[in-house]
Scaffold this motif. Structure first.
Motif, mmCIF file in Angstrom:
data_model
loop_
_atom_site.group_PDB
_atom_site.id
_atom_site.type_symbol
_atom_site.label_atom_id
_atom_site.label_comp_id
_atom_site.label_asym_id
_atom_site.label_seq_id
_atom_site.Cartn_x
_atom_site.Cartn_y
_atom_site.Cartn_z
ATOM 1 N N UNK A 170 7.323 -45.611 -36.282
ATOM 2 C CA UNK A 170 7.331 -44.227 -35.420
ATOM 3 C C UNK A 170 5.884 -44.212 -34.773
ATOM 4 N N UNK A 171 4.689 -44.436 -35.357
ATOM 5 C CA UNK A 171 3.379 -44.173 -35.061
ATOM 6 C C UNK A 171 3.080 -45.168 -33.868
ATOM 7 N N UNK A 172 3.694 -46.352 -33.968
ATOM 8 C CA UNK A 172 3.268 -47.504 -33.030
ATOM 9 C C UNK A 172 4.120 -47.380 -31.888
ATOM 10 N N UNK A 173 5.104 -47.112 -31.719
ATOM 11 C CA UNK A 173 6.094 -46.760 -30.781
ATOM 12 C C UNK A 173 6.309 -48.191 -29.896
ATOM 13 N N UNK A 174 6.430 -48.225 -28.622
ATOM 14 C CA UNK A 174 6.661 -49.458 -27.889
ATOM 15 C C UNK A 174 5.456 -50.417 -27.649
ATOM 16 N N UNK A 175 4.396 -49.878 -27.777
ATOM 17 C CA UNK A 175 3.199 -50.465 -27.680
ATOM 18 C C UNK A 175 2.195 -50.553 -29.046
ATOM 19 N N UNK A 176 1.352 -51.299 -29.144
ATOM 20 C CA UNK A 176 0.385 -51.388 -30.426
ATOM 21 C C UNK A 176 -0.445 -50.162 -30.267
ATOM 22 N N UNK A 177 -0.922 -49.456 -31.371
ATOM 23 C CA UNK A 177 -1.564 -48.304 -31.719
ATOM 24 C C UNK A 177 -2.796 -48.548 -32.698
ATOM 25 N N UNK A 178 -3.669 -48.230 -32.618
ATOM 26 C CA UNK A 178 -4.903 -48.087 -33.773
ATOM 27 C C UNK A 178 -4.286 -47.064 -34.781
ATOM 28 N N UNK A 179 -4.332 -47.840 -35.943
ATOM 29 C CA UNK A 179 -3.788 -47.124 -37.278
ATOM 30 C C UNK A 179 -4.876 -47.226 -38.322
ATOM 31 N N UNK A 180 -5.337 -46.203 -39.079
ATOM 32 C CA UNK A 180 -6.347 -46.048 -40.052
ATOM 33 C C UNK A 180 -5.636 -46.330 -41.333
ATOM 34 N N UNK A 509 -17.345 -51.521 -36.299
ATOM 35 C CA UNK A 509 -18.511 -51.141 -37.167
ATOM 36 C C UNK A 509 -18.207 -50.530 -38.638
ATOM 37 N N UNK A 510 -17.405 -51.339 -39.439
ATOM 38 C CA UNK A 510 -16.762 -51.044 -40.686
ATOM 39 C C UNK A 510 -17.812 -51.143 -41.753
ATOM 40 N N UNK A 511 -18.041 -50.196 -42.676
ATOM 41 C CA UNK A 511 -19.173 -50.447 -43.857
ATOM 42 C C UNK A 511 -18.571 -50.473 -45.144
ATOM 43 N N UNK A 512 -18.995 -51.207 -45.914
ATOM 44 C CA UNK A 512 -18.515 -51.405 -47.133
ATOM 45 C C UNK A 512 -19.702 -50.347 -48.088
ATOM 46 N N UNK A 513 -19.212 -48.899 -48.127
ATOM 47 C CA UNK A 513 -20.285 -48.366 -48.828
ATOM 48 C C UNK A 513 -20.331 -48.606 -50.414
ATOM 49 N N UNK A 514 -21.339 -48.113 -50.909
ATOM 50 C CA UNK A 514 -21.713 -48.365 -52.360
ATOM 51 C C UNK A 514 -21.223 -47.234 -53.374
ATOM 52 N N UNK A 515 -20.211 -46.497 -53.140
ATOM 53 C CA UNK A 515 -19.673 -45.610 -54.050
ATOM 54 C C UNK A 515 -19.150 -46.601 -55.133
ATOM 55 N N UNK A 516 -18.611 -45.921 -56.406
ATOM 56 C CA UNK A 516 -18.407 -46.484 -57.384
ATOM 57 C C UNK A 516 -17.139 -47.421 -57.111
ATOM 58 N N UNK A 517 -16.424 -47.286 -56.379
ATOM 59 C CA UNK A 517 -15.525 -48.476 -55.637
ATOM 60 C C UNK A 517 -15.895 -48.677 -54.180
ATOM 61 N N UNK A 518 -15.741 -49.813 -53.694
ATOM 62 C CA UNK A 518 -16.368 -50.258 -52.370
ATOM 63 C C UNK A 518 -15.318 -49.873 -51.285
ATOM 64 N N UNK A 519 -15.461 -48.693 -50.966
ATOM 65 C CA UNK A 519 -14.780 -47.869 -49.772
ATOM 66 C C UNK A 519 -15.044 -48.320 -48.369
ATOM 67 N N UNK A 520 -14.220 -48.601 -47.538
ATOM 68 C CA UNK A 520 -14.332 -48.805 -46.070
ATOM 69 C C UNK A 520 -14.522 -47.610 -45.255
ATOM 70 N N UNK A 521 -15.666 -47.379 -44.614
ATOM 71 C CA UNK A 521 -15.862 -46.123 -43.847
ATOM 72 C C UNK A 521 -16.482 -46.510 -42.380
ATOM 73 N N UNK A 522 -16.256 -45.838 -41.408
ATOM 74 C CA UNK A 522 -16.821 -45.848 -40.146
ATOM 75 C C UNK A 522 -17.297 -44.613 -39.188
ATOM 76 N N UNK A 523 -18.552 -44.923 -38.808
ATOM 77 C CA UNK A 523 -19.294 -43.625 -38.503
ATOM 78 C C UNK A 523 -18.313 -43.013 -37.429
ATOM 79 N N UNK A 524 -18.260 -41.626 -37.502
ATOM 80 C CA UNK A 524 -17.738 -40.728 -36.837
ATOM 81 C C UNK A 524 -16.237 -40.305 -37.142
#
Length: 538
Positions: A170-180, A509-524
């Protein structure tokens, strides 16, 4: 005057004794090469806890100092601490109290004889026959599945993986989309854990509002990422405080401790309701129902009671939810960067699908999933590069000598094993071990699943539960639900790769932040974020 002298003595004596203990426990490492200490109280943990991304300092130190440098990545050292002498190297007081703050008095927190007793009972819910029995549980939860929408696997059925597929379509539709993909996979694994763990519908994929979702949301990141320096230094003194007194920190008027207290208070009430339903139902096949029956069958003197029983609910939820979700998040990120491997795995899946249809079955079996060599090699390789639990903390319970596979050269030029004093901190760098060239080859920093297709296990020191990785820890503290997690990963990966192609988005620019578990984050972007371009192929 006498009273003033007494007061000075009362204050000075404990302070001097504490200083003596700190210096004594560090003395044995005097000749060991390593980076200069950046903090008197917490040493190089300051560098590790406040690094921008997991690995920024560990990989640099490993290149410069070898397999041990006041931080342990050496295979034989890890084997000795986790396996050979597991109970002689108990969890560090910081880890114990953190566990107690988040999951209470359950299996993760328990230690010594209490840990043995809890593990014996909880293990009944994670035996191989029990894992296979989840198939029936999930089929009962599923509506009718057509012959060509074959996802009624116990950990990926129409209500879960197909629901996610439908929502992404439903989110992608007919074309590709960026999904978090990070929060989507977190919601999926929460729903899976709700059904398989407690026979409880969280409804996370449907954005259902319930108090469990609200209580858990962003708990780990908010509670563990970049603590204040005052908090970090004060926590370094926890090992000198009696356990029952230390647990009073949950009442500290600080945001992260208040958040923990709110969560554990809520989960205690939720757990009581879960166990009440299990008692009434009697024949449930979910984890908690099996655990409840196993506990009732035990010798009354060996049963889990009160908090020890109820806190297994939060233990199962926390240990089996985001850890799997973020492991899969990094896996799809690697496949988006390595399209040839993504194509290879998809072709393998389609070939096994054809075999399943030809034999007249409606879904993959556990054997089918385990037999997908390319898929499993890629999953192992992604786990190697991106360990969600990226460091383990232990403490020497007695004076000891830790052996090494790769002897260390001291500042004076001598080679040695590592002597440790009772009470000394022992930190295992999972991320550094997972990228040791001596273990994994000169391309240890690169994504190369082929290494797991031709690896000679006889030449490796055994340290972990799966693929000789320590992502699931090892020894007496090895993750009790690691097989559950692997089946879950396989099933979700298969479902999504059959329906979608993944490629890199402009946000790289995905970062592997050093919380108790390694969570992916991105600026903005707020919270966990890993955006990929997703294209439907069905």
């Amino acid at each position: 005057m006498a009273s003033l002298t007494s007061l000075v003595f009362v204050i000075a004596f404990p302070a001097c004794y504490l200083l003596y203990k700190i210096i004594r426990t560090r003395y044995s490492l005097r000749g060991l090469r390593g980076p200069p200490s950046s903090s008197f109280w917490i040493g190089n943990q300051q560098d590790i806890l406040y690094q921008n991304e997991v690995g920024d300092v560990e990989f640099q130190w490993m290149r410069k100092y070898g397999s041990a440098w006041r931080l342990y990545a050496d295979p034989k050292a890890i084997q000795y601490v986790l396996h050979t002498s597991g109970y002689r190297f108990p969890k560090h007081a910081i880890v114990n109290e953190d566990s107690r703050l988040t999951v209470g008095d359950g299996l993760i927190w328990a230690h010594g004889d209490d840990h043995k007793r809890q593990r014996k009972i909880v293990n009944t819910a994670f035996t191989a026959p029990q894992l296979k029995s989840f198939l029936g549980l999930f089929q009962q939860q599923s509506s009718k599945v057509s012959r060509f929408d074959l996802f009624s696997h116990p950990l990926c059925n129409e209500r879960n993986c197909l629901k996610l597929v439908q929502k992404w379509n439903d989110e992608v539709g007919a074309a590709d989309s960026v999904i978090n993909i990070a929060p989507w996979l977190s919601r999926l694994t929460l729903d899976i854990m709700g059904i398989a763990g407690f026979n409880f519908e969280f409804g996370a994929l449907d954005d259902a509002e319930n108090k469990v979702n609200e209580a858990y949301k962003d708990l780990v990141m908010e509670g563990t990422l970049y603590r204040t320096k005052f908090d970090v230094v004060s926590r370094s003194l926890w090992k000198y405080v009696p356990e029952d007194i230390l647990h009073l920190v949950r009442y500290l008027p600080l945001k992260n401790y208040a958040r923990y207290l709110k969560y554990t208070t809520f989960m205690t009430g939720f757990a009581k309701e879960i166990f009440r339903k299990s008692e009434l139902k009697g024949t449930g096949n979910d984890v908690i129902s099996v655990l409840y029956r196993a506990n009732a069958a035990e010798d009354p003197r060996k049963r889990l009671v009160g908090a020890q029983l109820y806190d297994q609910v939060s233990t199962v939820l926390l240990a089996g939810h985001d850890t799997t979700a973020f492991t899969l998040t990094w896996f799809f990120w690697e496949l988006a960067k390595n399209v040839s491997w993504q194509t290879k795995i998809r072709e393998e899946i389609l070939a096994v699908r054809a075999s399943v249809i030809n034999r007249g079955d409606l879904d993959f079996s556990v054997s089918d999933l385990e037999g997908m060599t390319s898929l499993n090699a890629a999953l192992k390789e992604s786990m190697r590069l991106h360990p969600i639990l990226w460091q383990l903390f232990r403490m020497a319970g007695q004076d000891d000598v830790i052996p090494l596979d790769f002897p260390i050269v001291t500042e004076s030029g001598k080679t040695l094993s590592i002597p440790v004093r009772k009470g000394q901190d022992v930190t295992i760098s999972v991320s550094a071990y997972n990228r040791m060239p001596q273990v994994w080859g000169e391309d240890a920093h690169e994504f190369n699943p082929d290494r797991f297709l031709g690896i000679d296990k006889t030449k490796q020191t055994i340290v972990g539960l799966h693929a000789n990785l320590i992502n699931f820890s090892g020894g007496i503290r090895g993750c009790i639900g690691w097989r559950f997690s692997l089946i879950e990963q396989q099933a979700i990966a298969v479902a999504l790769l059959e329906h979608f192609e993944f490629s890199m988005s402009e946000e790289k620019d995905i970062k592997r932040i050093p919380s108790a578990i390694m969570v992916p984050v991105a600026e903005g972007h707020e919270g966990a974020w890993l955006g990929l371009s997703v294209k439907s192929i069905r």
